[in-house]
Design a protein around this motif. Structure first.
Motif, PDB file in Angstrom:
ATOM      1  N   TRP A 119      -8.715  -0.959   0.291  1.00 36.38           N
ATOM      2  CA  TRP A 119      -7.521  -0.535  -0.452  1.00 36.38           C
ATOM      3  C   TRP A 119      -6.948  -1.677  -1.285  1.00 36.38           C
ATOM      4  O   TRP A 119      -6.470  -1.446  -2.396  1.00 36.38           O
ATOM      5  CB  TRP A 119      -6.468   0.035   0.487  1.00 36.38           C
ATOM      6  CG  TRP A 119      -6.874   1.335   1.097  1.00 36.38           C
ATOM      7  CD1 TRP A 119      -6.960   1.614   2.428  1.00 36.38           C
ATOM      8  CD2 TRP A 119      -7.282   2.540   0.433  1.00 36.38           C
ATOM      9  NE1 TRP A 119      -7.396   2.912   2.619  1.00 36.38           N
ATOM     10  CE2 TRP A 119      -7.599   3.500   1.411  1.00 36.38           C
ATOM     11  CE3 TRP A 119      -7.422   2.895  -0.904  1.00 36.38           C
ATOM     12  CZ2 TRP A 119      -8.033   4.792   1.101  1.00 36.38           C
ATOM     13  CZ3 TRP A 119      -7.864   4.180  -1.223  1.00 36.38           C
ATOM     14  CH2 TRP A 119      -8.154   5.107  -0.227  1.00 36.38           C
ATOM     15  N   THR A 120      -7.006  -2.908  -0.801  1.00 38.54           N
ATOM     16  CA  THR A 120      -6.534  -4.049  -1.593  1.00 38.54           C
ATOM     17  C   THR A 120      -7.367  -4.183  -2.854  1.00 38.54           C
ATOM     18  O   THR A 120      -6.833  -4.382  -3.950  1.00 38.54           O
ATOM     19  CB  THR A 120      -6.600  -5.346  -0.762  1.00 38.54           C
ATOM     20  OG1 THR A 120      -5.758  -5.186   0.384  1.00 38.54           O
ATOM     21  CG2 THR A 120      -6.163  -6.548  -1.561  1.00 38.54           C
ATOM     22  N   TRP A 121      -8.678  -4.058  -2.697  1.00 39.32           N
ATOM     23  CA  TRP A 121      -9.561  -4.144  -3.861  1.00 39.32           C
ATOM     24  C   TRP A 121      -9.258  -3.017  -4.850  1.00 39.32           C
ATOM     25  O   TRP A 121      -9.111  -3.261  -6.050  1.00 39.32           O
ATOM     26  CB  TRP A 121     -11.032  -4.063  -3.407  1.00 39.32           C
ATOM     27  CG  TRP A 121     -11.965  -3.996  -4.564  1.00 39.32           C
ATOM     28  CD1 TRP A 121     -12.476  -5.050  -5.267  1.00 39.32           C
ATOM     29  CD2 TRP A 121     -12.476  -2.814  -5.183  1.00 39.32           C
ATOM     30  NE1 TRP A 121     -13.277  -4.584  -6.282  1.00 39.32           N
ATOM     31  CE2 TRP A 121     -13.297  -3.218  -6.251  1.00 39.32           C
ATOM     32  CE3 TRP A 121     -12.326  -1.455  -4.937  1.00 39.32           C
ATOM     33  CZ2 TRP A 121     -13.952  -2.315  -7.076  1.00 39.32           C
ATOM     34  CZ3 TRP A 121     -12.980  -0.552  -5.756  1.00 39.32           C
ATOM     35  CH2 TRP A 121     -13.779  -0.982  -6.809  1.00 39.32           C
ATOM     36  N   MET A 179       0.849  -1.165   0.000  1.00 44.14           N
ATOM     37  CA  MET A 179       0.000   0.000   0.000  1.00 44.14           C
ATOM     38  C   MET A 179       0.901   1.237   0.000  1.00 44.14           C
ATOM     39  O   MET A 179       1.887   1.279   0.736  1.00 44.14           O
ATOM     40  CB  MET A 179      -0.900  -0.015   1.241  1.00 44.14           C
ATOM     41  CG  MET A 179      -1.826   1.168   1.308  1.00 44.14           C
ATOM     42  SD  MET A 179      -2.862   1.276   2.795  1.00 44.14           S
ATOM     43  CE  MET A 179      -3.621  -0.296   2.855  1.00 44.14           C
ATOM     44  N   SER A 203      -8.052  -2.322   4.866  1.00 44.02           N
ATOM     45  CA  SER A 203      -7.290  -3.288   4.073  1.00 44.02           C
ATOM     46  C   SER A 203      -8.134  -3.879   2.951  1.00 44.02           C
ATOM     47  O   SER A 203      -7.682  -3.975   1.805  1.00 44.02           O
ATOM     48  CB  SER A 203      -6.767  -4.397   4.973  1.00 44.02           C
ATOM     49  OG  SER A 203      -6.113  -5.369   4.208  1.00 44.02           O
ATOM     50  N   ARG A 204      -9.346  -4.260   3.271  1.00 44.74           N
ATOM     51  CA  ARG A 204     -10.237  -4.848   2.272  1.00 44.74           C
ATOM     52  C   ARG A 204     -10.478  -3.861   1.117  1.00 44.74           C
ATOM     53  O   ARG A 204     -10.371  -4.205  -0.054  1.00 44.74           O
ATOM     54  CB  ARG A 204     -11.559  -5.248   2.932  1.00 44.74           C
ATOM     55  CG  ARG A 204     -12.532  -5.929   2.028  1.00 44.74           C
ATOM     56  CD  ARG A 204     -13.769  -6.481   2.732  1.00 44.74           C
ATOM     57  NE  ARG A 204     -14.230  -5.763   3.902  1.00 44.74           N
ATOM     58  CZ  ARG A 204     -14.023  -6.148   5.173  1.00 44.74           C
ATOM     59  NH1 ARG A 204     -13.328  -7.241   5.423  1.00 44.74           N
ATOM     60  NH2 ARG A 204     -14.506  -5.450   6.170  1.00 44.74           N
TER      61      ARG A 204
END
Length: 86
Positions: free
Chosen positions: A40-42, A1, A37-38
């Motif tokens: 930004w990862t996506w 990130m 996290s969910r």
């Protein structure tokens, strides 16, 4: 990130913890960071961004649509996005 996104996420999480009782802070931190996290990862898998200012309404709409299609409730999705937008 990217560092700027990580820093903004951590700063928001720390602000959230200020209103929690000490015994609930760890659980709250894990919840908020998990939601960040969910999202930004996506998003980073969809398109690379490095600054919060690059976030677009179309990104939020696409996230909502994808999560709804996965069977996630609108209430859960809106809570996740509430953290991102704050």
């Amino acid at each position: 990130m990217p560092a700027s996104l990580r820093q903004a996420s951590l700063e928001y999480t720390q602000r959230c913890l200020a209103t929690c009782k000490p015994k609930h802070q760890r659980e709250k931190a894990l919840q908020v960071l998990g939601q960040f996290s969910r999202f930004w990862t996506w998003l980073l898998a969809r398109r690379p961004i490095t600054q919060l200012a690059e976030l677009q309404l179309t990104d939020l709409q696409a996230y909502q649509e994808q999560r709804l299609a996965a069977g996630i409730s609108a209430l859960t999705i809106n809570r996740d996005l509430q953290y991102v937008l704050a």
